[in-house]
Design an enzyme around this catalytic site. Structure first.
Site, PDB file in Angstrom:
ATOM      1  N   ASP A 292      41.635  64.449  87.545  1.00 25.22           N
ATOM      2  CA  ASP A 292      41.289  65.514  86.624  1.00 25.22           C
ATOM      3  C   ASP A 292      39.913  65.276  86.007  1.00 25.22           C
ATOM      4  O   ASP A 292      39.547  64.143  85.722  1.00 25.22           O
ATOM      5  CB  ASP A 292      42.357  65.520  85.530  1.00 25.22           C
ATOM      6  CG  ASP A 292      42.202  66.669  84.577  1.00 25.22           C
ATOM      7  OD1 ASP A 292      42.432  67.798  85.003  1.00 25.22           O
ATOM      8  OD2 ASP A 292      41.834  66.431  83.417  1.00 25.22           O
TER       9      ASP A 292
ATOM     10  N   GLU B 112      39.228  67.308  90.926  1.00 24.69           N
ATOM     11  CA  GLU B 112      38.923  68.535  90.202  1.00 24.69           C
ATOM     12  C   GLU B 112      37.527  68.403  89.655  1.00 24.69           C
ATOM     13  O   GLU B 112      37.264  67.592  88.782  1.00 24.69           O
ATOM     14  CB  GLU B 112      39.891  68.757  89.038  1.00 24.69           C
ATOM     15  CG  GLU B 112      39.606  70.063  88.319  1.00 24.69           C
ATOM     16  CD  GLU B 112      39.909  70.045  86.831  1.00 24.69           C
ATOM     17  OE1 GLU B 112      40.508  70.999  86.353  1.00 24.69           O
ATOM     18  OE2 GLU B 112      39.530  69.096  86.131  1.00 24.69           O
TER      19      GLU B 112
HETATM   20  C1  LIG Z   1      37.697  70.063  83.608  1.00 23.58           C
HETATM   21  C2  LIG Z   1      38.724  69.777  82.575  1.00 23.58           C
HETATM   22  O1  LIG Z   1      38.684  70.354  81.534  1.00 23.58           O
HETATM   23  N1  LIG Z   1      39.648  68.882  82.912  1.00 23.58           N
HETATM   24  C3  LIG Z   1      40.672  68.316  82.081  1.00 23.58           C
HETATM   25  C4  LIG Z   1      40.209  67.077  81.299  1.00 23.58           C
HETATM   26  O2  LIG Z   1      40.955  66.893  80.199  1.00 23.58           O
HETATM   27  C5  LIG Z   1      41.223  68.025  79.443  1.00 23.58           C
HETATM   28  C6  LIG Z   1      41.808  67.598  78.184  1.00 23.58           C
HETATM   29  O3  LIG Z   1      42.938  66.808  78.408  1.00 23.58           O
HETATM   30  C7  LIG Z   1      42.134  68.938  80.237  1.00 23.58           C
HETATM   31  O4  LIG Z   1      42.610  70.039  79.503  1.00 23.58           O
HETATM   32  C8  LIG Z   1      41.349  69.439  81.369  1.00 23.58           C
HETATM   33  O5  LIG Z   1      42.152  70.179  82.242  1.00 23.58           O
END
Ligand SMILES: CC(=O)N[C@H]1CO[C@H](CO)[C@@H](O)[C@@H]1O
Ligand SMILES: *[C@@H]1O[C@H](CO)[C@@H](O)[C@H](O)[C@H]1NC(C)=O
Ligand SMILES: *[C@@H]1O[C@H](CO)[C@@H](O)[C@H](O)[C@H]1NC(C)=O
Ligand SMILES: *[C@@H]1O[C@H](CO)[C@@H](O)[C@H](O)[C@H]1NC(C)=O
Ligand SMILES: [Ca+2]
Ligand SMILES: [Ca+2]
Length: 564
Positions: A223, A295
């Site tokens: 992530d 991602e």
């Molecule tokens: C790109 C993005 O926002 N990824 C994640 C990283 O962390 C946040 C906070 O926990 C997530 O909400 C996101 O999906």
């Protein structure tokens, strides 16, 4: 001119292994499960691991190779599990480690691979690592990104080290009373960023990967990759980010151009490090390739570096979100541009492709593009070479729900996270409890797995039909003799051609528009309809002479086959 891509040639030059060998992830059908919403096993209205285990055979039924689960780790759930307090355990909401082991056993017996969401960009502030860091426990002092801040020359007041704004708005730096320093958080205050330049942090993360690999997972979806590293000046200070001009709200994330907090070069090296770790693990333990999905909302050039650079391998599936930017107004030419954007770089350089249909942060296709285009997108991603990535429920045409936001347990992304619609029964058979954590879409009596199994050209059956084609010989052969092409033959009609060495030829025609389309002299052969969508006036088994003409109804997609 159609864009023909003859792959064997390229592949032979690239890999001595030969062009016939493809690894499982290269053409996989991936499926994202949002665990809170897939299946509840104990009646509390929230989906859980036992629930997922009980539904794994459904994934087999619809042709899924691997499923990735949004986070199930221990978490105070300040960001629905994207804030992890213990990377080595399952949150009680979802079950226990024993439940997880049972899920893996069932998945292995069905031949469905399991991929876990891995959230390295930060931990929860309730993680014991953060507590140790706050208290400067030996070795944990530098585990997070701490800074004294700077003193304003005029007022003499202390200020944050830089002007950085968090992804969710507001400052990225928060003062910590106990430690008497600022800590960095690219997301919420409750999500302090880990310091990935610290080798001990990286080692701890490899321990996390190993822990889950040992329990039998097939890979990880990482992530928020672009946010892992921040740029720090040699003297330990941080520079302000420039104003971007994209937003007039100084509190908003878009107000700045994120040159110091996104896509730092070290990120790519971290991906190589993790890939090397997974490959090493496979060498020592056997089994199929373990994969990394990344991602990263980054340019395709950056994603290309994530994939590998000639001397290093990286993430096999840097996720391709291009098709998620299509709207209800997108024409076939727009679709071709989106496909080109990826193919011109990633396919040309690495012979790899993947196509994301949706996720837990974006409106469903029915809302983004219109309900009548759900099937079209499902057809397109299965017809294109490479891996497809489907968000749960897209295969039955689920749509967003206007979730009324009351209290702090809901947010604006809830609309696409409503419970999976299994049957027309109470709670759609998602839960036997009184309430479900989010309301069901009232349309579930019509759009559900059980009902759609019985309707010949339902979204579900079209999805299954396309999966069957995707794994058939013509569609497997994308790196062997033959090839594929795609083009917009009119402004609204997309054509994808797939052929193989057995002289089979498939033509997939998709009418993105709301008008009837008549195409004359498309080919010099007679074809057979092998799949037609709900708006089609033709049926499987009928033939069409493409020397003459083919007629496409508004929003119709068809798969045609010619056999020598
Ligand atoms: C790109 C993005 O926002 N990824 C994640 C990283 O962390 C946040 C906070 O926990 C997530 O909400 C996101 O999906
Ligand atoms: C991260 O940890 C390393 C120690 O391994 C340290 O040298 C560095 O200063 C730390 N970075 C930050 C931003 O705290
Ligand atoms: C690939 O990346 C690694 C790590 O950043 C680097 O050392 C190597 O030189 C790069 N190779 C090429 C061919 O660019
Ligand atoms: C991928 O290709 C292999 C053959 O190379 C095939 O057996 C498999 O079914 C394909 N996978 C999918 C999901 O289509
Ligand atoms: Ca439950
Ligand atoms: Ca970070």
């Amino acid at each position: 001119m159609p864009k023909w891509v003859h792959l064997c040639l390229v592949a032979v030059l690239v890999a001595i292994a030969g062009c016939a060998d493809i690894d499982w992830w290269e053409n996989a059908s991936l499926y994202q499960i949002y665990p809170r919403s897939f299946q509840d096993s104990d009646g509390d209205g929230i989906g859980d691991l036992k629930g997922i285990t009980s539904r794994l055979s459904y994934l087999k039924e619809i042709g899924i190779t691997a499923t990735w689960l949004s986070p199930v780790f221990t978490s105070p759930m300040s960001d629905f599990g994207y804030d992890i307090s213990n990377f080595f355990d399952i949150d009680p909401i979802f079950g226990t480690l024993d439940d997880f082991d049972a899920l893996i056993v069932e998945a292995k017996s069905l031949g469905v691979k399991i991929i876990l969401d891995f959230v390295p960009n930060h931990s929860s502030d309730e993680n014991e690592w953060f507590d140790k860091s706050v208290n400067r426990v030996d070795g944990y002092d530098d585990f997070y990104v701490w800074h004294d801040g700077k003193v304003n020359a005029e007022t003499g007041e202390r200020e944050p080290p830089s002007n950085w704004i968090s992804v969710f708005g507001g400052p990225q730096w928060t003062w910590h009373e106990t430690r008497q320093q600022y800590f960095l958080h690219q997301f919420q205050v409750k999500q302090p960023d880990l310091n990935f330049t610290n080798p001990m942090v990286r080692e701890h993360m490899l321990d996390v990967l190993k822990f889950w690999l040992d329990r039998g997972v097939d890979g990880f979806r990482i992530d928020a990759v672009p946010h892992i590293y921040e740029y720090r000046n040699a003297d330990g200070s941080y520079s302000d980010e420039p104003v971007s001009g994209w937003s007039s709200n100084p509190e908003a994330y878009d107000y700045h151009d994120h040159i110091y907090t996104k896509d730092q070069p070290a990120t790519v090296e971290l991906m190589y490090e993790w890939r090397a770790f997974l490959d090493q693990y496979r060498t020592e333990n056997g089994g199929d390739s373990r994969v990394l999905l990344a991602e990263a909302f980054s340019s395709v050039e950056t994603l290309s570096a994530y994939f590998g650079n000639g001397t290093h391998l990286g993430t096999q599936l840097p996720m391709n979100f291009q098709l998620m930017y299509l709207s209800g107004y997108s024409t076939a030419r727009d679709v071709v541009s989106s496909i080109d954007y990826w193919m011109n770089t990633m396919w040309t350089e690495h012979q790899t492709a993947n196509w994301v249909v949706g996720n837990h942060d974006t409106n469903r296709v029915a809302d983004r593009m219109g309900a009548h285009k759900v099937d079209l997108l499902n057809v397109i991603v299965s017809a294109l070479p490479g891996a497809s990535i489907t968000y749960y429920g897209e295969e039955i045409g689920m749509s967003n729900v206007d979730v009324e936001c009351t209290g702090d347990s809901c947010e604006d992304r809830d609309g696409e996270r409503t419970p999976m619609q299994w049957t027309a029964g109470r709670n759609a058979d998602f839960s036997q409890g009184e309430n479900t954590w989010l309301p069901l879409n009232p349309d579930y009596e019509r759009f559900n797995v059980q009902t759609e199994r019985g309707v010949a050209r339902s979204s579900l059956n079209i999805f299954k039909g396309m999966q069957a084609l995707k794994s058939s010989s013509a569609f497997q052969s994308f790196k062997q003799e033959g090839g594929f092409s795609y083009e917009a033959i009119t402004n609204q009609v997309l054509q994808i051609i797939r052929t193989n060495k057995y002289s089979e030829e498939y033509r997939i025609l998709v009418n993105m528009g709301n008008g009837m389309e008549i195409i004359d002299g498309l080919a010099d052969k007679v074809f057979e309809y092998v799949l037609t969508t709900a708006y089609s006036s033709h049926h499987q088994g009928q033939t069409v002479d493409l020397r003459e003409r083919i007629l496409l109804m508004p929003y119709e997609a068809v798969v045609l086959r010619w056999l020598a």
